[in-house]
Design a protein around this motif. Structure first.
Motif, PDB file in Angstrom:
ATOM      1  N   LEU A  55       0.874  -1.364  -0.119  1.00 27.20           N
ATOM      2  CA  LEU A  55       0.069   0.312   0.182  1.00 27.20           C
ATOM      3  C   LEU A  55       0.907   1.215   0.170  1.00 27.20           C
ATOM      4  O   LEU A  55       0.593   2.327  -0.742  1.00 27.20           O
ATOM      5  CB  LEU A  55      -0.811   0.015   1.316  1.00 27.20           C
ATOM      6  N   SER A  56       2.008   1.263   1.029  1.00 25.63           N
ATOM      7  CA  SER A  56       2.992   2.299   0.862  1.00 25.63           C
ATOM      8  C   SER A  56       3.385   2.689  -0.514  1.00 25.63           C
ATOM      9  O   SER A  56       3.759   3.600  -1.155  1.00 25.63           O
ATOM     10  CB  SER A  56       4.141   2.200   1.913  1.00 25.63           C
ATOM     11  N   GLY A  57       3.803   1.308  -1.351  1.00 23.66           N
ATOM     12  CA  GLY A  57       4.492   1.545  -2.451  1.00 23.66           C
ATOM     13  C   GLY A  57       3.533   1.929  -3.571  1.00 23.66           C
ATOM     14  O   GLY A  57       3.855   2.820  -4.515  1.00 23.66           O
ATOM     15  N   ARG A  58       2.171   1.571  -3.397  1.00 21.64           N
ATOM     16  CA  ARG A  58       1.420   2.312  -4.326  1.00 21.64           C
ATOM     17  C   ARG A  58       1.183   3.674  -4.405  1.00 21.64           C
ATOM     18  O   ARG A  58       0.875   4.584  -5.223  1.00 21.64           O
ATOM     19  CB  ARG A  58      -0.147   1.673  -4.222  1.00 21.64           C
ATOM     20  N   ASP A  59       1.242   4.070  -3.018  1.00 24.21           N
ATOM     21  CA  ASP A  59       1.025   5.585  -2.677  1.00 24.21           C
ATOM     22  C   ASP A  59       2.454   6.312  -3.561  1.00 24.21           C
ATOM     23  O   ASP A  59       2.289   7.505  -3.887  1.00 24.21           O
ATOM     24  CB  ASP A  59       0.959   6.066  -1.333  1.00 24.21           C
ATOM     25  N   ILE A  60       3.652   5.735  -3.305  1.00 20.94           N
ATOM     26  CA  ILE A  60       4.726   6.072  -3.840  1.00 20.94           C
ATOM     27  C   ILE A  60       4.710   6.151  -5.452  1.00 20.94           C
ATOM     28  O   ILE A  60       5.018   7.075  -6.174  1.00 20.94           O
ATOM     29  CB  ILE A  60       6.199   5.560  -3.423  1.00 20.94           C
ATOM     30  N   TYR A  61       4.136   4.995  -6.034  1.00 20.77           N
ATOM     31  CA  TYR A  61       3.823   5.216  -7.611  1.00 20.77           C
ATOM     32  C   TYR A  61       3.024   6.314  -8.023  1.00 20.77           C
ATOM     33  O   TYR A  61       3.312   7.014  -8.936  1.00 20.77           O
ATOM     34  CB  TYR A  61       3.155   3.831  -7.564  1.00 20.77           C
ATOM     35  N   ILE A  62       1.809   6.418  -7.196  1.00 20.62           N
ATOM     36  CA  ILE A  62       1.153   7.479  -7.539  1.00 20.62           C
ATOM     37  C   ILE A  62       1.866   8.846  -7.488  1.00 20.62           C
ATOM     38  O   ILE A  62       1.768   9.907  -8.255  1.00 20.62           O
ATOM     39  CB  ILE A  62      -0.253   7.516  -6.702  1.00 20.62           C
ATOM     40  N   ARG A  63       2.432   9.314  -6.343  1.00 25.08           N
ATOM     41  CA  ARG A  63       3.271  10.389  -5.961  1.00 25.08           C
ATOM     42  C   ARG A  63       4.402  10.736  -7.028  1.00 25.08           C
ATOM     43  O   ARG A  63       4.399  11.951  -7.429  1.00 25.08           O
ATOM     44  CB  ARG A  63       4.114  10.352  -4.601  1.00 25.08           C
ATOM     45  N   GLU A  64       5.177   9.591  -7.630  1.00 24.65           N
ATOM     46  CA  GLU A  64       6.141   9.818  -8.587  1.00 24.65           C
ATOM     47  C   GLU A  64       5.616   9.955  -9.952  1.00 24.65           C
ATOM     48  O   GLU A  64       6.225  10.138 -10.860  1.00 24.65           O
ATOM     49  CB  GLU A  64       7.105   8.836  -8.523  1.00 24.65           C
ATOM     50  N   GLY A  65       4.162   9.727 -10.051  1.00 29.54           N
ATOM     51  CA  GLY A  65       3.557  10.128 -11.445  1.00 29.54           C
ATOM     52  C   GLY A  65       3.595   8.878 -12.263  1.00 29.54           C
ATOM     53  O   GLY A  65       3.639   9.076 -13.590  1.00 29.54           O
ATOM     54  N   CYS A  66       3.939   7.653 -11.922  1.00 31.30           N
ATOM     55  CA  CYS A  66       4.057   6.462 -12.767  1.00 31.30           C
ATOM     56  C   CYS A  66       2.964   6.260 -13.670  1.00 31.30           C
ATOM     57  O   CYS A  66       3.399   5.863 -14.756  1.00 31.30           O
ATOM     58  CB  CYS A  66       4.371   5.256 -11.842  1.00 31.30           C
ATOM     59  N   TYR A  67       1.824   6.464 -13.083  1.00 28.76           N
ATOM     60  CA  TYR A  67       0.607   6.432 -13.675  1.00 28.76           C
ATOM     61  C   TYR A  67       0.547   7.233 -15.188  1.00 28.76           C
ATOM     62  O   TYR A  67      -0.208   6.986 -16.249  1.00 28.76           O
ATOM     63  CB  TYR A  67      -0.767   6.480 -13.168  1.00 28.76           C
ATOM     64  N   VAL A  68       1.512   8.341 -15.243  1.00 31.04           N
ATOM     65  CA  VAL A  68       1.349   9.172 -16.473  1.00 31.04           C
ATOM     66  C   VAL A  68       1.830   8.356 -17.519  1.00 31.04           C
ATOM     67  O   VAL A  68       1.411   8.627 -18.774  1.00 31.04           O
ATOM     68  CB  VAL A  68       2.238  10.346 -16.122  1.00 31.04           C
ATOM     69  N   CYS A  69       2.590   7.594 -17.467  1.00 30.81           N
ATOM     70  CA  CYS A  69       3.484   6.696 -18.705  1.00 30.81           C
ATOM     71  C   CYS A  69       3.116   5.323 -18.621  1.00 30.81           C
ATOM     72  O   CYS A  69       3.509   4.682 -19.533  1.00 30.81           O
ATOM     73  CB  CYS A  69       5.019   7.034 -18.471  1.00 30.81           C
ATOM     74  N   HIS A  70       2.653   4.939 -17.644  1.00 23.48           N
ATOM     75  CA  HIS A  70       2.220   3.260 -17.411  1.00 23.48           C
ATOM     76  C   HIS A  70       1.049   3.200 -17.144  1.00 23.48           C
ATOM     77  O   HIS A  70       0.362   3.738 -16.144  1.00 23.48           O
ATOM     78  CB  HIS A  70       3.272   2.571 -16.390  1.00 23.48           C
ATOM     79  N   SER A  71       0.401   2.330 -17.900  1.00 22.82           N
ATOM     80  CA  SER A  71      -1.323   2.139 -18.014  1.00 22.82           C
ATOM     81  C   SER A  71      -1.134   0.697 -16.991  1.00 22.82           C
ATOM     82  O   SER A  71       0.029   0.011 -16.823  1.00 22.82           O
ATOM     83  CB  SER A  71      -1.588   1.847 -19.124  1.00 22.82           C
ATOM     84  N   GLN A  72      -2.269   0.457 -16.363  1.00 19.59           N
ATOM     85  CA  GLN A  72      -2.553  -0.715 -15.778  1.00 19.59           C
ATOM     86  C   GLN A  72      -3.915  -1.353 -16.376  1.00 19.59           C
ATOM     87  O   GLN A  72      -4.836  -1.866 -15.352  1.00 19.59           O
ATOM     88  CB  GLN A  72      -2.383  -0.715 -14.257  1.00 19.59           C
TER      89      GLN A  72
END
Length: 204
Positions: A55-72
């Protein structure tokens, strides 16, 4: 009929109101039935809520903007399933608040990345992507490896998630700060990446 149509065409305010009404009805017809379909509201077999570290990792994923370049979100097309794996199922995202479907793929889709590479590969990739993928344009995230994970708000996060429907127990919430002791942000985001899509993989 022509007079009524002419009135609508000449009255912008009336036309806007009618457009909103039509869109609202269409949206309700499409959206409301989904709330009563078990395949969209029930978790797939084997799906578990994120651990405190994930859960902490997911929040870091969001914070760093990974979703901007990677879809799921793997669509049910042959070109997608052959490259990324089984197409995404609605039941996989029941515990995601918010979901990370994304809308752009500058990098590859990550929905089935869990277990595809080892932790060491992910660590090297996040430190300097070109060490493992020479043509990568992804930036490095070396500070994650030296930043200690913040444990101060994990219990609050898990309680909020429980209110949103995740089946966390009091015991899991109580011990969550201890589970994060000595962990870095790099450990957390790797734990998150390693769980993505694994519930469906176990069903193959």
């Amino acid at each position: 009929m022509s007079d009524a149509h002419s009135k609508v065409e000449k009255n912008i305010g009336l036309m806007m109101i009618l457009i909103v009404i039509v869109i609202s009805i269409g949206g309700l017809v499409q959206i409301v039935p989904l709330f009563f379909m078990h395949s969209t509201t029930e978790p797939v077999e084997g799906l578990k809520p994120y651990t405190a570290l994930q859960l902490s990792g997911r929040d870091i994923y969001i914070r760093e903007g990974c979703y901007v370049c990677h879809s799921q979100m793997i669509r049910p097309f042959r070109a997608e399933t052959e490259r990324y794996g089984h197409y995404s199922l609605a039941g996989e995202f029941v515990y995601d608040h918010p979901f990370q479907w994304g809308s752009k793929r500058t990098g590859p889709d990550l929905q089935r990345v869990g277990g595809r590479y080892g932790d060491d590969w992910h660590r090297a990739h996040l430190l300097n992507p070109r060490d493992v993928v020479p043509e990568s344009i992804m930036p490095g995230y070396p500070w994650l490896n030296s930043t200690a994970l913040d444990t101060s708000d994990i219990q609050i996060k898990m309680r909020v998630m429980r209110k949103l429907g995740l089946p966390y127990t009091d015991a899991e919430i109580d011990k969550s700060p201890k589970d994060l002791e000595g962990k870095t942000e790099m450990d957390a985001i790797i734990a998150y990446l390693q769980v993505l899509g694994t519930a469906v993989k176990t069903r193959r």
